[in-house]
Design an enzyme around this catalytic site. Structure first.
Site, mmCIF file in Angstrom:
data_model
loop_
_atom_site.group_PDB
_atom_site.id
_atom_site.type_symbol
_atom_site.label_atom_id
_atom_site.label_comp_id
_atom_site.label_asym_id
_atom_site.label_seq_id
_atom_site.Cartn_x
_atom_site.Cartn_y
_atom_site.Cartn_z
ATOM 1 N N ASN A 13 74.380 -13.037 38.828
ATOM 2 C CA ASN A 13 73.910 -11.867 38.062
ATOM 3 C C ASN A 13 74.084 -10.708 39.019
ATOM 4 O O ASN A 13 73.488 -10.721 40.109
ATOM 5 C CB ASN A 13 72.449 -12.101 37.674
ATOM 6 C CG ASN A 13 71.820 -11.028 36.805
ATOM 7 O OD1 ASN A 13 70.598 -10.974 36.758
ATOM 8 N ND2 ASN A 13 72.583 -10.202 36.130
ATOM 9 N N GLN A 46 73.651 -5.014 35.767
ATOM 10 C CA GLN A 46 72.598 -3.996 35.803
ATOM 11 C C GLN A 46 72.768 -3.072 37.016
ATOM 12 O O GLN A 46 73.339 -3.484 38.039
ATOM 13 C CB GLN A 46 71.187 -4.641 35.898
ATOM 14 C CG GLN A 46 70.636 -5.169 34.593
ATOM 15 C CD GLN A 46 71.028 -6.619 34.305
ATOM 16 O OE1 GLN A 46 71.248 -7.415 35.243
ATOM 17 N NE2 GLN A 46 71.161 -6.978 33.027
ATOM 18 N N ASN A 66 70.546 -1.510 32.128
ATOM 19 C CA ASN A 66 71.532 -2.500 31.696
ATOM 20 C C ASN A 66 72.932 -1.895 31.657
ATOM 21 O O ASN A 66 73.096 -0.668 31.620
ATOM 22 C CB ASN A 66 71.188 -2.998 30.290
ATOM 23 C CG ASN A 66 70.088 -4.030 30.290
ATOM 24 O OD1 ASN A 66 70.026 -4.914 31.147
ATOM 25 N ND2 ASN A 66 69.182 -3.918 29.321
ATOM 26 N N CYS A 75 63.555 -6.835 35.935
ATOM 27 C CA CYS A 75 64.750 -7.639 36.206
ATOM 28 C C CYS A 75 64.425 -8.531 37.403
ATOM 29 O O CYS A 75 64.191 -8.008 38.502
ATOM 30 C CB CYS A 75 65.949 -6.740 36.511
ATOM 31 S SG CYS A 75 67.431 -7.668 37.005
ATOM 32 N N ASN A 77 66.242 -11.269 38.969
ATOM 33 C CA ASN A 77 67.269 -11.426 40.012
ATOM 34 C C ASN A 77 67.421 -10.112 40.785
ATOM 35 O O ASN A 77 67.624 -10.107 42.004
ATOM 36 C CB ASN A 77 68.619 -11.810 39.383
ATOM 37 C CG ASN A 77 68.616 -13.234 38.855
ATOM 38 O OD1 ASN A 77 68.037 -14.131 39.467
ATOM 39 N ND2 ASN A 77 69.240 -13.442 37.706
ATOM 40 N N ASN A 159 59.651 -7.457 30.150
ATOM 41 C CA ASN A 159 60.750 -7.278 29.189
ATOM 42 C C ASN A 159 60.692 -8.441 28.203
ATOM 43 O O ASN A 159 60.184 -9.504 28.495
ATOM 44 C CB ASN A 159 62.099 -7.209 29.931
ATOM 45 C CG ASN A 159 62.389 -8.454 30.769
ATOM 46 O OD1 ASN A 159 61.505 -9.250 31.050
ATOM 47 N ND2 ASN A 159 63.637 -8.611 31.173
ATOM 48 N N HIS A 161 61.580 -11.619 25.759
ATOM 49 C CA HIS A 161 62.469 -12.789 25.770
ATOM 50 C C HIS A 161 62.186 -13.672 24.561
ATOM 51 O O HIS A 161 61.027 -13.980 24.281
ATOM 52 C CB HIS A 161 62.250 -13.611 27.046
ATOM 53 C CG HIS A 161 62.794 -12.949 28.273
ATOM 54 N ND1 HIS A 161 64.071 -13.174 28.732
ATOM 55 C CD2 HIS A 161 62.241 -12.037 29.110
ATOM 56 C CE1 HIS A 161 64.282 -12.441 29.814
ATOM 57 N NE2 HIS A 161 63.188 -11.732 30.067
ATOM 58 N N GLU A 210 71.789 -11.825 27.481
ATOM 59 C CA GLU A 210 70.866 -10.765 27.870
ATOM 60 C C GLU A 210 70.970 -9.531 26.973
ATOM 61 O O GLU A 210 72.078 -9.110 26.594
ATOM 62 C CB GLU A 210 71.117 -10.316 29.316
ATOM 63 C CG GLU A 210 70.638 -11.294 30.365
ATOM 64 C CD GLU A 210 70.496 -10.637 31.725
ATOM 65 O OE1 GLU A 210 70.186 -9.429 31.781
ATOM 66 O OE2 GLU A 210 70.718 -11.344 32.729
ATOM 67 N N ARG A 211 69.824 -8.955 26.654
ATOM 68 C CA ARG A 211 69.762 -7.644 25.995
ATOM 69 C C ARG A 211 70.545 -6.643 26.852
ATOM 70 O O ARG A 211 70.334 -6.567 28.051
ATOM 71 C CB ARG A 211 68.316 -7.194 25.874
ATOM 72 C CG ARG A 211 68.095 -5.832 25.274
ATOM 73 C CD ARG A 211 66.640 -5.445 25.156
ATOM 74 N NE ARG A 211 65.954 -5.372 26.443
ATOM 75 C CZ ARG A 211 64.719 -4.872 26.583
ATOM 76 N NH1 ARG A 211 64.023 -4.491 25.517
ATOM 77 N NH2 ARG A 211 64.157 -4.820 27.784
ATOM 78 N N CYS A 219 69.584 -15.214 34.749
ATOM 79 C CA CYS A 219 68.610 -14.204 34.321
ATOM 80 C C CYS A 219 67.254 -14.629 34.877
ATOM 81 O O CYS A 219 66.710 -15.663 34.468
ATOM 82 C CB CYS A 219 68.564 -14.121 32.799
ATOM 83 S SG CYS A 219 67.383 -12.907 32.169
ATOM 84 N N GLY A 220 66.725 -13.844 35.828
ATOM 85 C CA GLY A 220 65.484 -14.238 36.502
ATOM 86 C C GLY A 220 64.285 -14.194 35.575
ATOM 87 O O GLY A 220 63.514 -15.160 35.479
ATOM 88 N N THR A 221 64.109 -13.092 34.843
ATOM 89 C CA THR A 221 62.986 -13.008 33.901
ATOM 90 C C THR A 221 63.174 -14.012 32.769
ATOM 91 O O THR A 221 62.197 -14.548 32.247
ATOM 92 C CB THR A 221 62.858 -11.590 33.311
ATOM 93 O OG1 THR A 221 64.144 -11.161 32.809
ATOM 94 C CG2 THR A 221 62.337 -10.606 34.347
ATOM 95 N N GLY A 222 64.444 -14.305 32.450
ATOM 96 C CA GLY A 222 64.717 -15.309 31.416
ATOM 97 C C GLY A 222 64.291 -16.700 31.861
ATOM 98 O O GLY A 222 63.737 -17.481 31.079
HETATM 99 N N1 LIG Z 1 68.737 -7.629 30.285
HETATM 100 C C1 LIG Z 1 67.322 -7.508 30.682
HETATM 101 C C2 LIG Z 1 67.216 -6.799 32.055
HETATM 102 C C3 LIG Z 1 67.813 -7.635 33.192
HETATM 103 C C4 LIG Z 1 67.108 -8.964 33.331
HETATM 104 C C5 LIG Z 1 67.838 -10.035 34.154
HETATM 105 N N2 LIG Z 1 69.083 -9.668 34.745
HETATM 106 C C6 LIG Z 1 66.891 -10.679 35.170
HETATM 107 O O1 LIG Z 1 67.351 -11.164 36.224
HETATM 108 O O2 LIG Z 1 65.660 -10.733 34.876
HETATM 109 C C7 LIG Z 1 66.571 -6.694 29.602
HETATM 110 O O3 LIG Z 1 67.210 -5.935 28.871
HETATM 111 O O4 LIG Z 1 65.341 -6.847 29.523
#
Ligand SMILES: N[C@H](CCC[C@H](N)C(=O)O)C(=O)O
Length: 276
Positions: A13, A46, A66, A75, A77, A159, A161, A210-211, A219-222
């Site tokens: 990422n 990002q 983004n 975010c 990562n 954010n 999910h 990802e959005r 995707c870390g938050t994912g």
């Molecule tokens: N696309 C995500 C932001 C980046 C999250 C992702 N790259 C991570 O590592 O958490 C959003 O629109 O909320």
């Protein structure tokens, strides 16, 4: 005008990181899209902006844009790369770094080698954060999308999910369904869409559409949101290896109200300047 940047990645990422601690950098959606463009710009999923602190007891403020130009709340990562960036640049000499974000404060911990551990804060399930969560007691919701009847969980890590449990990640309809759920009217802020396969109580596989960026290598938050949803459904224990196409993250979370911990790598790829 020339803009200095650092190109970084966390499990593939990838990010353009900009230091705005000494001088402000104004990023509008058009500039974010230009920097993120993989042919006419630098190329990234990002853009991360390092700013002076805005919240009490924090050393920096962390902003995220983004590739489509949208500014977002969090975010994961990117947070690890943020820690590596500010330490390597000598912007701090601490190994524990409190940082403000639009989603609230997070704490970054530099570990050995390229590993960084992050206290991502507590996950949220309030409908105010994700209107899709009409009934906060429910764990999953039915959603009809393009003839598919989907069973979807939803978690906010600051954010939004959506999490979809599948039997086989390799045949998951991510390319077809991801963009439809991302833009579904039931998610007025749009949403990140995770497809999760449970392998064991301490191991799951994940792909994320990802959005604002499309499918990314990680995707870390994912990963945090997927683990939290799996744990709320009693499918995993409190420490889980999350295997993404770009590599593995270690996610730990015990129960609602407690923070999610994420551990993984953060790597600088190169530094450069872009003429704007
Ligand atoms: N696309 C995500 C932001 C980046 C999250 C992702 N790259 C991570 O590592 O958490 C959003 O629109 O909320």
């Amino acid at each position: 005008m020339r803009l200095a940047f650092s190109k970084m990645q966390g499990l593939g990422n990838d990010f353009v990181v900009l230091d705005a601690t000494a001088h402000p950098i104004a990023i509008d959606p058009a500039l974010a899209r230009r920097l993120a463009d993989r042919r006419f710009g630098i190329g990234c999923d990002q853009i991360l902006l390092v700013e002076p602190p805005r919240l009490p007891d924090t050393e920096f403020y962390y902003r995220i844009f983004n590739a489509d130009g949208s500014e977002v709340e969090q975010c994961g990562n990117g947070a690890r790369c943020f820690a590596r960036f500010v330490r390597d640049r000598g912007l701090t000499d601490h190994d524990e770094i409190p940082v403000g974000t639009a989603a609230g404060p997070i704490r970054l911990y530099l570990e050995d080698a390229d590993q960084v551990r992050v206290d991502m804060g507590a996950p949220e399930f309030r409908p105010e954060r994700i209107p899709f969560l009409a009934d906060r007691q429910a764990l999953t919701y039915d959603l009809a999308v393009a003839g598919e009847s989907l069973v979807i969980g939803a978690v906010s890590m600051g954010n939004p999910h959506a999490v979809i449990l599948v039997e086989d990640l390799d045949t998951a309809p991510l390319a077809r369904i991801g963009p439809l759920v991302e833009a579904h009217p039931r998610f007025p802020q749009r949403v990140n869409v995770g497809f999760m396969q449970i392998l064991a109580r301490d191991h799951l596989r994940l792909r994320v559409y990802e959005r604002g960026a499309g499918e990314t290598l990680a995707c870390g938050t994912g990963a945090c949101a997927a683990m939290v949803h799996a744990r709320r459904c009693d499918l995993v224990d409190s420490r889980v290896r999350v295997s993404l196409p770009g590599g593995d993250l270690l996610i730990a979370w015990n129960a609602p109200g407690e923070p999610v911990w994420m551990t993984g790598p953060a790597v600088q790829v190169f530094e450069g300047e872009i003429a704007l």
